[in-house]
Write an enzyme that holds these catalytic residues in place. Structure first.
Site, mmCIF file in Angstrom:
data_model
loop_
_atom_site.group_PDB
_atom_site.id
_atom_site.type_symbol
_atom_site.label_atom_id
_atom_site.label_comp_id
_atom_site.label_asym_id
_atom_site.label_seq_id
_atom_site.Cartn_x
_atom_site.Cartn_y
_atom_site.Cartn_z
ATOM 1 N N GLY A 143 0.786 -1.232 0.000
ATOM 2 C CA GLY A 143 0.000 0.000 0.000
ATOM 3 C C GLY A 143 0.815 1.276 0.000
ATOM 4 O O GLY A 143 1.801 1.421 -0.729
ATOM 5 N N ILE A 144 0.398 2.215 0.841
ATOM 6 C CA ILE A 144 1.045 3.522 0.894
ATOM 7 C C ILE A 144 2.495 3.395 1.332
ATOM 8 O O ILE A 144 3.382 4.059 0.793
ATOM 9 C CB ILE A 144 0.269 4.452 1.845
ATOM 10 C CG1 ILE A 144 -1.157 4.672 1.335
ATOM 11 C CG2 ILE A 144 0.987 5.791 1.981
ATOM 12 C CD1 ILE A 144 -2.067 5.337 2.353
ATOM 13 N N VAL A 185 9.008 -6.276 12.640
ATOM 14 C CA VAL A 185 8.715 -5.032 13.344
ATOM 15 C C VAL A 185 7.207 -4.884 13.507
ATOM 16 O O VAL A 185 6.507 -4.434 12.606
ATOM 17 C CB VAL A 185 9.301 -3.809 12.607
ATOM 18 C CG1 VAL A 185 8.971 -2.527 13.365
ATOM 19 C CG2 VAL A 185 10.800 -3.959 12.428
ATOM 20 N N TYR A 228 -11.052 2.690 14.749
ATOM 21 C CA TYR A 228 -10.189 3.400 13.808
ATOM 22 C C TYR A 228 -10.258 4.902 14.032
ATOM 23 O O TYR A 228 -9.226 5.579 14.164
ATOM 24 C CB TYR A 228 -10.603 3.058 12.379
ATOM 25 C CG TYR A 228 -9.681 3.633 11.320
ATOM 26 C CD1 TYR A 228 -8.418 3.077 11.102
ATOM 27 C CD2 TYR A 228 -10.061 4.717 10.544
ATOM 28 C CE1 TYR A 228 -7.573 3.582 10.127
ATOM 29 C CE2 TYR A 228 -9.228 5.234 9.567
ATOM 30 C CZ TYR A 228 -7.979 4.663 9.365
ATOM 31 O OH TYR A 228 -7.139 5.185 8.412
ATOM 32 N N LYS A 273 -7.178 7.261 15.484
ATOM 33 C CA LYS A 273 -6.581 8.316 14.662
ATOM 34 C C LYS A 273 -6.730 9.686 15.323
ATOM 35 O O LYS A 273 -5.841 10.549 15.184
ATOM 36 C CB LYS A 273 -7.209 8.321 13.266
ATOM 37 C CG LYS A 273 -6.843 7.105 12.419
ATOM 38 C CD LYS A 273 -5.341 6.998 12.182
ATOM 39 C CE LYS A 273 -5.008 5.904 11.174
ATOM 40 N NZ LYS A 273 -3.560 5.786 10.912
ATOM 41 N N THR A 285 -6.334 0.515 -1.331
ATOM 42 C CA THR A 285 -5.351 -0.429 -0.800
ATOM 43 C C THR A 285 -6.078 -1.653 -0.255
ATOM 44 O O THR A 285 -7.306 -1.679 -0.163
ATOM 45 C CB THR A 285 -4.529 0.193 0.342
ATOM 46 O OG1 THR A 285 -5.411 0.490 1.441
ATOM 47 C CG2 THR A 285 -3.824 1.459 -0.101
#
Length: 220
Positions: A12-13, A50, A142, A146, A177
């Site tokens: 994705g990003i 990670v 979510y 955020k 994505t």
């Protein structure tokens, strides 16, 4: 040549950030739980194992950096789950908070000694965490995680200003994505290019802002 560290880099990003930053000649350390063939093809330094929700996972990233300083840290790792008030999964909400909010804080704290004067921190947030933008319901874990990340960005920018470290909260757009299920109106390469541009232009006067990849400022 700057050294960038990007978390959540295997797809994705995050993958596009690594690809574009590496293509322009900067050094990239790509952190992820498990590497993808696409990430391996970028030719950057990959650190697997990670998990930003784990102290041990973040310590693995720090240890892999050796004596390297970090010029740009992009906390991109995230989770998105869908729920509504009448179908809550509180364990899932806690996990999103652990990854999206505390995970970024954990990474910054661990790598802070590597960030010197002029270093930049980009926290990949979402307009879904903006109260000023008018939430439309759902996605409690979510959205709340955020919103917490946004507070971390604003707080961090204030605390780190005397050290000359710059911080920005970034909204990449509604990106197509795997995390969004392929929905969205922006491709990852376009979103990544916008995020890189916002990080490149970040200075003391704009540190602590919440901005869209296209440059528009977003209300908290």
């Amino acid at each position: 040549m700057a050294t960038w560290v990007v978390t959540g880099a295997n797809r994705g990003i995050g993958l596009e950030l690594c690809r574009q930053v590496r293509a322009r000649g900067d050094a990239v350390v790509a952190a992820c739980r498990t590497a993808s063939p696409e990430l391996a093809a970028v030719g950057c330094r990959v650190v697997e194992g990670v998990d930003v929700a784990s102290d041990d996972g973040v310590a693995r990233l720090d240890g892999a950096l050796g004596d390297d300083a970090v010029d740009v840290l992009v906390c991109n790792a995230g989770q998105l789950r869908h729920e509504r008030i009448d179908s809550l999964d509180l364990d899932g909400a806690r996990q999103q908070y652990e990854v999206n909010a505390l995970g970024a804080l954990r990474v910054v704290s661990a790598l802070l000694p590597r960030l010197g004067q002029g270093a930049k921190i980009g926290l990949v947030s979402s307009k879904a965490g903006s109260m000023g933008d008018g939430p439309s319901g759902g996605m409690y874990g979510y959205r709340m995680s955020k919103a917490a990340l946004n507070m971390a960005a604003a707080n961090m920018a204030h605390e780190l200003a005397p050290r000359g470290i710059l911080v920005v909260a970034l909204h990449p757009g509604f990106v197509r994505t795997e995390m969004t299920g392929g929905g969205g109106n922006t491709d990852p390469d376009e979103a990544a290019a916008g995020l890189i541009a916002r990080i490149d232009e970040l200075d003391a006067g704009s540190s602590g802002r919440f901005v869209h990849a296209n440059g528009d400022e977003i209300p908290w």
